[in-house]
Design an enzyme around this catalytic site. Sequence first.
Site, PDB file in Angstrom:
ATOM      1  N   TRP A 171     -20.781  12.077 -19.099  1.00 36.33           N
ATOM      2  CA  TRP A 171     -20.853  12.317 -17.817  1.00 36.33           C
ATOM      3  C   TRP A 171     -22.344  13.229 -17.605  1.00 36.33           C
ATOM      4  O   TRP A 171     -22.587  14.031 -18.326  1.00 36.33           O
ATOM      5  CB  TRP A 171     -19.847  12.929 -17.032  1.00 36.33           C
ATOM      6  CG  TRP A 171     -18.580  11.849 -16.843  1.00 36.33           C
ATOM      7  CD1 TRP A 171     -17.554  12.437 -17.613  1.00 36.33           C
ATOM      8  CD2 TRP A 171     -18.609  10.836 -16.145  1.00 36.33           C
ATOM      9  NE1 TRP A 171     -16.750  11.605 -17.183  1.00 36.33           N
ATOM     10  CE2 TRP A 171     -17.073  10.517 -16.333  1.00 36.33           C
ATOM     11  CE3 TRP A 171     -19.116  10.076 -15.398  1.00 36.33           C
ATOM     12  CZ2 TRP A 171     -16.497   9.385 -15.821  1.00 36.33           C
ATOM     13  CZ3 TRP A 171     -18.741   8.942 -14.880  1.00 36.33           C
ATOM     14  CH2 TRP A 171     -17.228   8.654 -15.036  1.00 36.33           C
TER      15      TRP A 171
ATOM     16  N   ASN B 286     -10.067   3.757   3.401  1.00 38.67           N
ATOM     17  CA  ASN B 286     -10.045   3.318   1.965  1.00 38.67           C
ATOM     18  C   ASN B 286     -10.977   2.689   1.410  1.00 38.67           C
ATOM     19  O   ASN B 286     -11.433   2.936   0.103  1.00 38.67           O
ATOM     20  CB  ASN B 286      -8.745   2.609   1.848  1.00 38.67           C
ATOM     21  CG  ASN B 286      -8.455   2.343   0.227  1.00 38.67           C
ATOM     22  OD1 ASN B 286      -8.101   3.151  -0.579  1.00 38.67           O
ATOM     23  ND2 ASN B 286      -8.160   1.070  -0.089  1.00 38.67           N
TER      24      ASN B 286
ATOM     25  N   TRP C  14     -16.022  11.830 -12.371  1.00 35.64           N
ATOM     26  CA  TRP C  14     -14.954  11.645 -11.187  1.00 35.64           C
ATOM     27  C   TRP C  14     -14.163  12.980 -10.893  1.00 35.64           C
ATOM     28  O   TRP C  14     -14.055  13.067  -9.575  1.00 35.64           O
ATOM     29  CB  TRP C  14     -13.942  10.572 -11.673  1.00 35.64           C
ATOM     30  CG  TRP C  14     -13.166  10.720 -12.752  1.00 35.64           C
ATOM     31  CD1 TRP C  14     -13.450  10.423 -14.055  1.00 35.64           C
ATOM     32  CD2 TRP C  14     -11.896  11.674 -12.842  1.00 35.64           C
ATOM     33  NE1 TRP C  14     -12.409  10.921 -15.201  1.00 35.64           N
ATOM     34  CE2 TRP C  14     -11.655  11.683 -14.140  1.00 35.64           C
ATOM     35  CE3 TRP C  14     -11.144  12.022 -11.954  1.00 35.64           C
ATOM     36  CZ2 TRP C  14     -10.327  12.264 -14.714  1.00 35.64           C
ATOM     37  CZ3 TRP C  14      -9.800  12.809 -12.276  1.00 35.64           C
ATOM     38  CH2 TRP C  14      -9.478  12.829 -13.446  1.00 35.64           C
TER      39      TRP C  14
ATOM     40  N   TRP D   6       1.632   1.709  -3.227  1.00 32.92           N
ATOM     41  CA  TRP D   6       0.773   2.482  -3.968  1.00 32.92           C
ATOM     42  C   TRP D   6       0.846   3.866  -4.059  1.00 32.92           C
ATOM     43  O   TRP D   6       0.671   4.443  -5.040  1.00 32.92           O
ATOM     44  CB  TRP D   6      -0.722   2.068  -3.739  1.00 32.92           C
ATOM     45  CG  TRP D   6      -1.056   0.724  -4.289  1.00 32.92           C
ATOM     46  CD1 TRP D   6      -1.219  -0.195  -3.733  1.00 32.92           C
ATOM     47  CD2 TRP D   6      -1.939   0.718  -5.536  1.00 32.92           C
ATOM     48  NE1 TRP D   6      -1.868  -1.612  -4.861  1.00 32.92           N
ATOM     49  CE2 TRP D   6      -2.479  -0.688  -5.740  1.00 32.92           C
ATOM     50  CE3 TRP D   6      -2.245   1.578  -6.680  1.00 32.92           C
ATOM     51  CZ2 TRP D   6      -2.938  -0.927  -7.045  1.00 32.92           C
ATOM     52  CZ3 TRP D   6      -2.790   1.148  -7.698  1.00 32.92           C
ATOM     53  CH2 TRP D   6      -3.104  -0.217  -7.947  1.00 32.92           C
TER      54      TRP D   6
ATOM     55  N   TRP E 161      -9.284   8.035  -8.012  1.00 32.07           N
ATOM     56  CA  TRP E 161     -10.408   8.397  -8.675  1.00 32.07           C
ATOM     57  C   TRP E 161     -10.488   7.775 -10.143  1.00 32.07           C
ATOM     58  O   TRP E 161     -11.269   7.436 -10.608  1.00 32.07           O
ATOM     59  CB  TRP E 161     -10.688  10.178  -8.638  1.00 32.07           C
ATOM     60  CG  TRP E 161     -11.433  10.473  -7.316  1.00 32.07           C
ATOM     61  CD1 TRP E 161     -10.954  11.139  -6.315  1.00 32.07           C
ATOM     62  CD2 TRP E 161     -12.698  10.296  -7.345  1.00 32.07           C
ATOM     63  NE1 TRP E 161     -11.852  11.194  -5.363  1.00 32.07           N
ATOM     64  CE2 TRP E 161     -12.974  10.954  -5.773  1.00 32.07           C
ATOM     65  CE3 TRP E 161     -13.920   9.692  -7.748  1.00 32.07           C
ATOM     66  CZ2 TRP E 161     -14.303  10.859  -5.271  1.00 32.07           C
ATOM     67  CZ3 TRP E 161     -15.204   9.835  -7.157  1.00 32.07           C
ATOM     68  CH2 TRP E 161     -15.243  10.565  -5.718  1.00 32.07           C
TER      69      TRP E 161
ATOM     70  N   GLU F  69       0.738  -1.159   0.021  1.00 31.28           N
ATOM     71  CA  GLU F  69       0.050  -0.020   0.053  1.00 31.28           C
ATOM     72  C   GLU F  69       0.905   1.278   0.139  1.00 31.28           C
ATOM     73  O   GLU F  69       0.697   2.299  -0.693  1.00 31.28           O
ATOM     74  CB  GLU F  69      -1.035   0.176   1.089  1.00 31.28           C
ATOM     75  CG  GLU F  69      -1.967  -1.005   1.245  1.00 31.28           C
ATOM     76  CD  GLU F  69      -2.944  -1.091  -0.139  1.00 31.28           C
ATOM     77  OE1 GLU F  69      -3.159   0.009  -0.694  1.00 31.28           O
ATOM     78  OE2 GLU F  69      -3.042  -2.240  -0.516  1.00 31.28           O
TER      79      GLU F  69
HETATM   80  C1  FAD Z   1     -11.274   7.833  -4.403  1.00 34.05           C
HETATM   81  C2  FAD Z   1      -9.946   7.813  -3.690  1.00 34.05           C
HETATM   82  C3  FAD Z   1      -9.196   8.923  -3.277  1.00 34.05           C
HETATM   83  C4  FAD Z   1      -8.254   8.839  -2.610  1.00 34.05           C
HETATM   84  N1  FAD Z   1      -7.559   9.984  -1.924  1.00 34.05           N
HETATM   85  C5  FAD Z   1      -6.267  10.127  -1.346  1.00 34.05           C
HETATM   86  C6  FAD Z   1      -5.564  11.294  -0.883  1.00 34.05           C
HETATM   87  O1  FAD Z   1      -5.982  12.317  -1.279  1.00 34.05           O
HETATM   88  N2  FAD Z   1      -4.657  11.168  -0.190  1.00 34.05           N
HETATM   89  C7  FAD Z   1      -4.180   9.918   0.270  1.00 34.05           C
HETATM   90  O2  FAD Z   1      -3.250   9.997   1.008  1.00 34.05           O
HETATM   91  N3  FAD Z   1      -4.850   8.628   0.023  1.00 34.05           N
HETATM   92  C8  FAD Z   1      -5.833   8.748  -0.815  1.00 34.05           C
HETATM   93  N4  FAD Z   1      -6.444   7.595  -1.224  1.00 34.05           N
HETATM   94  C9  FAD Z   1      -5.902   6.360  -0.939  1.00 34.05           C
HETATM   95  C10 FAD Z   1      -6.382   5.796   0.440  1.00 34.05           C
HETATM   96  O3  FAD Z   1      -7.741   5.594   0.572  1.00 34.05           O
HETATM   97  C11 FAD Z   1      -5.512   6.360   1.668  1.00 34.05           C
HETATM   98  O4  FAD Z   1      -4.098   6.493   1.502  1.00 34.05           O
HETATM   99  C12 FAD Z   1      -5.726   5.623   2.983  1.00 34.05           C
HETATM  100  O5  FAD Z   1      -7.145   5.405   3.182  1.00 34.05           O
HETATM  101  C13 FAD Z   1      -5.157   6.355   4.197  1.00 34.05           C
HETATM  102  O6  FAD Z   1      -5.364   5.362   5.288  1.00 34.05           O
HETATM  103  P1  FAD Z   1      -3.983   4.893   6.010  1.00 34.05           P
HETATM  104  O7  FAD Z   1      -2.910   5.805   6.284  1.00 34.05           O
HETATM  105  O8  FAD Z   1      -4.672   4.073   7.244  1.00 34.05           O
HETATM  106  O9  FAD Z   1      -3.576   3.824   5.010  1.00 34.05           O
HETATM  107  P2  FAD Z   1      -2.758   2.293   5.383  1.00 34.05           P
HETATM  108  O10 FAD Z   1      -3.763   1.255   4.788  1.00 34.05           O
HETATM  109  O11 FAD Z   1      -2.186   2.256   6.606  1.00 34.05           O
HETATM  110  O12 FAD Z   1      -1.815   2.491   4.270  1.00 34.05           O
HETATM  111  C14 FAD Z   1      -0.505   3.109   4.624  1.00 34.05           C
HETATM  112  C15 FAD Z   1      -0.156   4.227   3.460  1.00 34.05           C
HETATM  113  O13 FAD Z   1      -0.088   3.804   2.323  1.00 34.05           O
HETATM  114  C16 FAD Z   1      -0.754   4.672   1.194  1.00 34.05           C
HETATM  115  N5  FAD Z   1      -1.975   3.951   0.781  1.00 34.05           N
HETATM  116  C17 FAD Z   1      -2.736   3.100   1.205  1.00 34.05           C
HETATM  117  N6  FAD Z   1      -3.777   2.806   0.325  1.00 34.05           N
HETATM  118  C18 FAD Z   1      -3.379   3.692  -0.861  1.00 34.05           C
HETATM  119  C19 FAD Z   1      -3.964   3.545  -2.142  1.00 34.05           C
HETATM  120  N7  FAD Z   1      -5.176   2.930  -2.426  1.00 34.05           N
HETATM  121  N8  FAD Z   1      -3.452   4.496  -3.023  1.00 34.05           N
HETATM  122  C20 FAD Z   1      -2.505   5.327  -2.837  1.00 34.05           C
HETATM  123  N9  FAD Z   1      -1.670   5.277  -1.480  1.00 34.05           N
HETATM  124  C21 FAD Z   1      -2.147   4.602  -0.736  1.00 34.05           C
HETATM  125  C22 FAD Z   1      -1.113   5.955   2.072  1.00 34.05           C
HETATM  126  O14 FAD Z   1      -0.081   6.841   2.112  1.00 34.05           O
HETATM  127  C23 FAD Z   1      -1.389   5.206   3.589  1.00 34.05           C
HETATM  128  O15 FAD Z   1      -1.147   6.437   4.417  1.00 34.05           O
HETATM  129  C24 FAD Z   1      -7.584   7.604  -2.210  1.00 34.05           C
HETATM  130  C25 FAD Z   1      -8.278   6.337  -2.303  1.00 34.05           C
HETATM  131  C26 FAD Z   1      -9.516   6.490  -3.371  1.00 34.05           C
HETATM  132  C27 FAD Z   1     -10.376   5.107  -3.611  1.00 34.05           C
END
Ligand code: FAD
Length: 483
Positions: free
Chosen positions: A311, A346, A364, A283, A387, A280
Site C-alpha cells: 500500500w 451503501n 483499506w 449480510w 472494507w 442484506e
Molecule cells: C466500505 C463499507 C463499510 C461499511 N460500514 C458499515 C458500518 O460500519 N455499519 C453498518 O451498519 N454498515 C456498514 N456497511 C454496510 C452498508 O453500507 C450499510 O449497512 C447500509 O448502507 C445501511 O443502510 P440501510 O440501513 O438503509 O440499509 P438497507 O439496505 O436498508 O439494509 C438493511 C440492513 O441490512 C444491513 N446491511 C445492508 N447492507 C449491508 C452490507 N453490505 N453489509 C452488511 N450489512 C448490511 C444493515 O444493518 C442495514 O441496516 C458498510 C459497507 C461498505 C461497503
Amino acid sequence: MNAPVAILWLRQDFRLADNPALEAAVNYGAVVPVFIFAPDEEAPWQPGGAANWWLHQSLRSLDTQLRELGSRLVIRRGPTLEALSTLAKETGATAVFWNRRYEPAVIARDAKVKAALHGDGVKAESFNAGLLHEPWTIRNQSGKPFQVFTPFWKHCLHEPDPAAPLTAPKKIPAPVKWPKSLALDELELEPKINWSEGMRAAWQPGEADAAENLKKFLTQAFNVYSEQRNRPDVVGTSRLSPHLHFGEISPRQIWHGLRAMAVKRGLPTASWRNSQFLAEVCWREFAHHLLFYFPHTPTEPLRPQFGKFAWRKDAAQLRVWQRGQTGYPIVDAGMRESWTTGWMHNRVRMIVASFLVKDLLLPWQDGARWFWDTLVDADLAQNTLGWQWTAGCGADAAPYFRIFNPVSQGEKFDPHGDYVRRWCPELANLAGKWIHQPHTAPPEILRAAGVELGRTYPKPVVDHAAARAAALQAFARIKSVAS
Ligand SMILES: Cc1cc2nc3c(=O)[nH]c(=O)nc-3n(C[C@H](O)[C@H](O)[C@H](O)COP(=O)(O)OP(=O)(O)OC[C@H]3O[C@@H](n4cnc5c(N)ncnc54)[C@H](O)[C@@H]3O)c2cc1C
C-alpha cells in the site's frame, strides 16, 4: 421483605421491546438499569465521534422511555466490573442481566465480568438480542465457519425461524432507593467542534423512530427495494443501520415485521423470505459471523497474502479523499454526505472505498478508521466486512480486478446527477452529461455553469485509467504470490 434486585446492564440494546435481558430483570424483581461508560475497554475500537453523538441521543431517549414506566437510567463510569460490583453493593442486587455483543475486546471483557460476578455469588446471565442466530450455532458441513455469503444465507434460512419478538413491559419495578447517577452530559459524548447540526437534521435516534423507519420502509419502499436500493438519489433503503447498531430495533423485529407485512398483504412466503432486503440483513449476520471466527480482521486481511500488499502512504491524498475533494463528483458527494449526516448510501460506500484502495492504493485500514469516526452506524463487524470486501482481501470479496469506475458508477446509479448536485452544490448548474465528469466538459460548458476546475471544484486527484492500470499490476503481484 424487599423484592430481589437485578441490575440491567444496557450496552447496545437501547430498546424496551424485544429485550430479553430486560424481561429477565423484570421477572427477577426490582430493576436497576445502568449504562457504564468504559470506552477504554473497547480499545482500539472505542466508539468514534459520530457514533458517540448517536449514543448520547439514544441514552437520553431511553431514559425518557424508562421514566414513563416508573424507572430510570443510571449512568456510571468504568472499569465495568468495579462499577457493577459497587452498584450491586449499593442496591443489594443479586443478579446482573445483559444482552450479548460480539466484538473481540467486548467478548473478552464480558467473560471476565461474568466469571468475577459468579465468583462473588451474583447471578450473571447474558442473552441474544442482536442477531438472528448466534455465530457459534452456524457452521458449514465440515464444521468450519462460512467464508462465502450465499451458502451462509441458505444455511440460515434452513435454521428454525427466530423466536417472535418480546413485547415491552408495561411497568418496570423500581428499587426502594435509586442509586446515584452521573448526568448524561458529564460523559461529554457530543462533539466539541460544530459538527452535529447535519446529524441532528437527518436523524432522530431512539426506539420510536427505529420502529417508525421500519414501518415506513415496509409500506413505502420494500416493494421496490431490489430496483432502488442502489440509487443514492432516492430514499430506496431502510436507513435502519444506526438503529440496528445501537439495538434500538432488533433483527428479530425486522424478520417478524416482514412476515406480518406479507401476511397482511396476502403475499407468498417467498416474497419476504427470499427477498433482497432480508439478504442484506443477513449480510449483517455474516459480518458478525466472520468477526466472531476471525477476530483479527478489523486490522489484518482475512486472506493472508494481502498482508504483503505494498500500500502507498500519502497523507495528502488521504486528506483529499476524506474531505470529498478528489475531483470525482460521486466520490466527493459520498464523503461529504457522511461528514454532514454521519451516514452514506451503501452503493456510494462501495464506490468511495474502491476509490481509496484501488485508485489511490491507500490502505483499506485507513478508510475503515475514517468511517469508524464519521459514521453514526460505525459497526466493527460490518465496517470490517465492507472494507475487506472492497479491497478484495476478505470473505466472498470483490475480485481484485473489479475496480469501480467512478464516472460510470455515478452515471448508472445517480442518473440525473441529483445526488451529486445535493452534496457538491458548486456543480449544481452543470448539465447531466457532465455532472459526473466535469474534468471532460468543454471550457464554455464549465464557464456557463460557473465551474472553474482547480478553483471552485478540484481537478481529478488521479487519472482513473492510469490508476486502474497501476492497481491491476499491484493486485496481480499479490495474486502471483498466492498461486
Ligand atoms: C466500505 C463499507 C463499510 C461499511 N460500514 C458499515 C458500518 O460500519 N455499519 C453498518 O451498519 N454498515 C456498514 N456497511 C454496510 C452498508 O453500507 C450499510 O449497512 C447500509 O448502507 C445501511 O443502510 P440501510 O440501513 O438503509 O440499509 P438497507 O439496505 O436498508 O439494509 C438493511 C440492513 O441490512 C444491513 N446491511 C445492508 N447492507 C449491508 C452490507 N453490505 N453489509 C452488511 N450489512 C448490511 C444493515 O444493518 C442495514 O441496516 C458498510 C459497507 C461498505 C461497503
